[in-house]
Design a protein around this motif. Structure first.
Motif, PDB file in Angstrom:
ATOM      1  N   GLY A 195       0.751  -1.182   0.043  1.00  0.00           N
ATOM      2  CA  GLY A 195       0.090   0.004  -0.069  1.00  0.00           C
ATOM      3  C   GLY A 195       0.830   1.327   0.074  1.00  0.00           C
ATOM      4  N   LEU A 196       0.229   2.440   0.004  1.00  0.00           N
ATOM      5  CA  LEU A 196       0.771   3.540   0.029  1.00  0.00           C
ATOM      6  C   LEU A 196       0.321   4.523   1.072  1.00  0.00           C
ATOM      7  CD1 LEU A 196       0.966   4.489  -3.915  1.00  0.00           C
ATOM      8  CD2 LEU A 196       2.855   3.763  -2.688  1.00  0.00           C
ATOM      9  N   VAL A 197       1.464   5.265   1.789  1.00  0.00           N
ATOM     10  CA  VAL A 197       0.691   6.242   2.597  1.00  0.00           C
ATOM     11  C   VAL A 197       0.225   7.474   1.762  1.00  0.00           C
ATOM     12  CG1 VAL A 197       1.500   7.958   4.430  1.00  0.00           C
ATOM     13  CG2 VAL A 197       2.615   5.626   4.460  1.00  0.00           C
ATOM     14  N   VAL A 198      -1.013   7.960   2.148  1.00  0.00           N
ATOM     15  CA  VAL A 198      -1.657   9.071   1.484  1.00  0.00           C
ATOM     16  C   VAL A 198      -1.545  10.246   2.513  1.00  0.00           C
ATOM     17  CG1 VAL A 198      -3.703   9.919   0.342  1.00  0.00           C
ATOM     18  CG2 VAL A 198      -3.139   7.514   0.418  1.00  0.00           C
ATOM     19  N   THR A 199      -1.061  11.640   2.242  1.00  0.00           N
ATOM     20  CA  THR A 199      -1.094  12.746   2.735  1.00  0.00           C
ATOM     21  C   THR A 199      -1.854  13.762   2.313  1.00  0.00           C
ATOM     22  OG1 THR A 199       0.671  13.471   1.804  1.00  0.00           O
ATOM     23  CG2 THR A 199       1.357  12.042   3.460  1.00  0.00           C
ATOM     24  N   ASP A 200      -2.183  14.706   3.049  1.00  0.00           N
ATOM     25  CA  ASP A 200      -2.993  15.907   2.713  1.00  0.00           C
ATOM     26  C   ASP A 200      -1.709  16.921   2.003  1.00  0.00           C
ATOM     27  OD1 ASP A 200      -1.610  17.122   4.683  1.00  0.00           O
ATOM     28  OD2 ASP A 200      -3.500  17.104   5.658  1.00  0.00           O
ATOM     29  N   LYS A 201      -1.973  18.078   1.312  1.00  0.00           N
ATOM     30  CA  LYS A 201      -1.088  19.000   0.890  1.00  0.00           C
ATOM     31  C   LYS A 201      -0.025  19.286   1.834  1.00  0.00           C
ATOM     32  CE  LYS A 201      -4.092  20.769  -2.518  1.00  0.00           C
ATOM     33  NZ  LYS A 201      -3.615  20.216  -3.842  1.00  0.00           N
ATOM     34  N   ALA A 226      -2.923  -1.972  -1.920  1.00  0.00           N
ATOM     35  CA  ALA A 226      -2.591  -2.415  -3.441  1.00  0.00           C
ATOM     36  C   ALA A 226      -4.105  -3.103  -3.734  1.00  0.00           C
ATOM     37  CB  ALA A 226      -1.658  -3.173  -3.448  1.00  0.00           C
ATOM     38  N   SER A 227      -4.581  -3.851  -2.872  1.00  0.00           N
ATOM     39  CA  SER A 227      -5.723  -4.600  -3.191  1.00  0.00           C
ATOM     40  C   SER A 227      -7.126  -3.570  -3.469  1.00  0.00           C
ATOM     41  CB  SER A 227      -6.160  -5.496  -1.798  1.00  0.00           C
ATOM     42  OG  SER A 227      -6.469  -4.586  -0.756  1.00  0.00           O
ATOM     43  N   VAL A 261       3.650  -0.838  18.424  1.00  0.00           N
ATOM     44  CA  VAL A 261       3.404  -0.801  16.993  1.00  0.00           C
ATOM     45  C   VAL A 261       2.572  -1.810  16.527  1.00  0.00           C
ATOM     46  CG1 VAL A 261       4.636  -0.702  15.053  1.00  0.00           C
ATOM     47  CG2 VAL A 261       5.429   0.678  16.764  1.00  0.00           C
ATOM     48  N   ALA A 262       3.189  -3.148  16.966  1.00  0.00           N
ATOM     49  CA  ALA A 262       2.518  -4.449  16.558  1.00  0.00           C
ATOM     50  C   ALA A 262       0.757  -4.519  16.978  1.00  0.00           C
ATOM     51  CB  ALA A 262       3.080  -5.616  17.196  1.00  0.00           C
ATOM     52  N   ALA A 263       0.534  -4.038  18.130  1.00  0.00           N
ATOM     53  CA  ALA A 263      -0.788  -3.915  18.778  1.00  0.00           C
ATOM     54  C   ALA A 263      -1.791  -3.159  17.610  1.00  0.00           C
ATOM     55  CB  ALA A 263      -0.958  -3.419  20.030  1.00  0.00           C
ATOM     56  N   MET A 264      -1.004  -1.923  17.371  1.00  0.00           N
ATOM     57  CA  MET A 264      -1.978  -0.989  16.723  1.00  0.00           C
ATOM     58  C   MET A 264      -1.950  -1.611  15.163  1.00  0.00           C
ATOM     59  SD  MET A 264      -3.138   2.165  15.981  1.00  0.00           S
ATOM     60  CE  MET A 264      -2.620   2.989  17.349  1.00  0.00           C
ATOM     61  N   MET A 265      -1.123  -1.955  14.576  1.00  0.00           N
ATOM     62  CA  MET A 265      -1.064  -2.616  13.120  1.00  0.00           C
ATOM     63  C   MET A 265      -2.387  -3.717  13.247  1.00  0.00           C
ATOM     64  SD  MET A 265       1.902  -4.365  11.139  1.00  0.00           S
ATOM     65  CE  MET A 265       2.808  -2.604  11.228  1.00  0.00           C
ATOM     66  N   ALA A 266      -2.145  -4.662  14.242  1.00  0.00           N
ATOM     67  CA  ALA A 266      -3.160  -5.689  14.434  1.00  0.00           C
ATOM     68  C   ALA A 266      -4.623  -5.208  14.479  1.00  0.00           C
ATOM     69  CB  ALA A 266      -2.815  -6.638  15.570  1.00  0.00           C
ATOM     70  N   ARG A 267      -4.875  -4.135  15.568  1.00  0.00           N
ATOM     71  CA  ARG A 267      -5.964  -3.560  15.912  1.00  0.00           C
ATOM     72  C   ARG A 267      -6.800  -3.064  14.686  1.00  0.00           C
ATOM     73  NH1 ARG A 267      -8.445   0.968  17.210  1.00  0.00           N
ATOM     74  NH2 ARG A 267      -6.668   2.235  17.212  1.00  0.00           N
ATOM     75  N   LEU A 268      -5.975  -2.426  13.824  1.00  0.00           N
ATOM     76  CA  LEU A 268      -6.662  -1.784  12.525  1.00  0.00           C
ATOM     77  C   LEU A 268      -6.544  -2.619  11.368  1.00  0.00           C
ATOM     78  CD1 LEU A 268      -5.640   1.946  13.053  1.00  0.00           C
ATOM     79  CD2 LEU A 268      -8.088   0.735  13.483  1.00  0.00           C
ATOM     80  N   ARG A 269      -5.828  -3.823  11.388  1.00  0.00           N
ATOM     81  CA  ARG A 269      -5.530  -4.838  10.346  1.00  0.00           C
ATOM     82  C   ARG A 269      -4.892  -4.055   8.946  1.00  0.00           C
ATOM     83  NH1 ARG A 269     -10.911  -8.248  10.899  1.00  0.00           N
ATOM     84  NH2 ARG A 269     -10.529  -9.375  12.927  1.00  0.00           N
ATOM     85  N   CYS A 270      -4.004  -3.358   9.322  1.00  0.00           N
ATOM     86  CA  CYS A 270      -3.248  -2.340   8.267  1.00  0.00           C
ATOM     87  C   CYS A 270      -1.835  -2.805   8.471  1.00  0.00           C
ATOM     88  CB  CYS A 270      -3.388  -1.080   8.772  1.00  0.00           C
ATOM     89  SG  CYS A 270      -2.768   0.093   7.284  1.00  0.00           S
ATOM     90  N   PRO A 271      -1.313  -2.971   6.937  1.00  0.00           N
ATOM     91  CA  PRO A 271       0.140  -3.625   6.971  1.00  0.00           C
ATOM     92  C   PRO A 271       1.121  -2.129   7.081  1.00  0.00           C
ATOM     93  CG  PRO A 271      -0.721  -3.036   4.735  1.00  0.00           C
ATOM     94  CD  PRO A 271      -1.879  -2.859   5.751  1.00  0.00           C
ATOM     95  N   LEU A 272       0.563  -1.132   7.419  1.00  0.00           N
ATOM     96  CA  LEU A 272       1.632   0.014   7.389  1.00  0.00           C
ATOM     97  C   LEU A 272       1.294   0.909   8.720  1.00  0.00           C
ATOM     98  CD1 LEU A 272       1.339   1.433   3.838  1.00  0.00           C
ATOM     99  CD2 LEU A 272       3.002  -0.094   4.594  1.00  0.00           C
ATOM    100  N   GLY A 313       8.555   8.314   9.334  1.00  0.00           N
ATOM    101  CA  GLY A 313       8.723   7.208   8.263  1.00  0.00           C
ATOM    102  C   GLY A 313       7.668   6.222   8.591  1.00  0.00           C
ATOM    103  N   VAL A 314       7.783   4.917   8.171  1.00  0.00           N
ATOM    104  CA  VAL A 314       6.714   4.065   8.217  1.00  0.00           C
ATOM    105  C   VAL A 314       7.186   2.813   8.730  1.00  0.00           C
ATOM    106  CG1 VAL A 314       5.116   2.744   6.884  1.00  0.00           C
ATOM    107  CG2 VAL A 314       5.513   5.205   6.596  1.00  0.00           C
ATOM    108  N   VAL A 315       6.484   1.993   9.263  1.00  0.00           N
ATOM    109  CA  VAL A 315       6.915   0.572   9.816  1.00  0.00           C
ATOM    110  C   VAL A 315       6.015  -0.415   8.929  1.00  0.00           C
ATOM    111  CG1 VAL A 315       7.165  -1.185  11.533  1.00  0.00           C
ATOM    112  CG2 VAL A 315       7.583   1.231  12.038  1.00  0.00           C
ATOM    113  N   SER A 316       6.561  -1.133   8.185  1.00  0.00           N
ATOM    114  CA  SER A 316       5.606  -1.933   7.495  1.00  0.00           C
ATOM    115  C   SER A 316       5.550  -3.548   8.258  1.00  0.00           C
ATOM    116  CB  SER A 316       6.156  -2.524   5.907  1.00  0.00           C
ATOM    117  OG  SER A 316       7.399  -3.041   6.187  1.00  0.00           O
TER     118      SER A 316
END
Length: 148
Positions: free
Chosen positions: A33-39, A49-50, A111-122, A133-136
């Motif tokens: 996936g990609l991180v999406v930011t505002d201006k 990507a899915s 970090v792992a708990a946040m990723m797992a709770r929201l089921r997000c790879p980033l 930065g980002v942790v994948s």
């Protein structure tokens, strides 16, 4: 280990970036996936990507995958046409995937708990309002499985 130490540079696109360019970035770098930011550069969401793949498939095929057999391979040739003129914003689901944010001093477990709770790879690593930065998920697993 803290999130700031785990964070890596990661491709970022703006909400109004070209959708075709974003899809090419996903494909060329084989990203989840990609991180999406505002201006202003503030992270807003993640474009999985899915979701881009889902956008390319006609609604009737999404509703009934058995109909995929009626499409010929030329449909794949029209992928670029379907994305032309669109923005990243138009690819995001109505309920955009929330981009998990953690503080730079959060631990690997946080970090792992946040990723797992929201089921997000980033997970975005923030220092105040600044994206460090980002942790994948793959980076987190690499660190968690490394011999200590």
């Amino acid at each position: 280990m803290h999130a700031a130490e785990m964070a890596e540079e990661y491709p970022v696109v703006e909400l109004d970036s070209d959708a075709l360019d974003a899809a090419r970035l996903l494909a060329e770098r084989r990203l989840p996936g990609l991180v999406v930011t505002d201006k202003t550069g503030c992270p807003q969401s993640v474009l999985p990507a899915s979701q881009v793949v889902q956008f390319l498939i006609p609604n009737y095929v999404r509703d009934d995958p058995s109909l995929a057999g009626v499409l010929n391979e030329s449909m794949a040739d029209r992928v670029a046409d379907k994305l032309a003129g669109k923005t990243v914003r138009s690819l995001l689901p109505e309920k955009a995937t929330e981009l998990p944010r953690v503080s730079s001093d959060d631990t690997i477990v946080e970090v792992a708990a946040m990723m797992a709770r929201l089921r997000c790879p980033l997970v975005a690593v923030m220092e105040g309002k600044t994206l460090l930065g980002v942790v994948s998920a793959s980076r987190l697993l690499e660190l968690a499985l490394a011999p200590h």
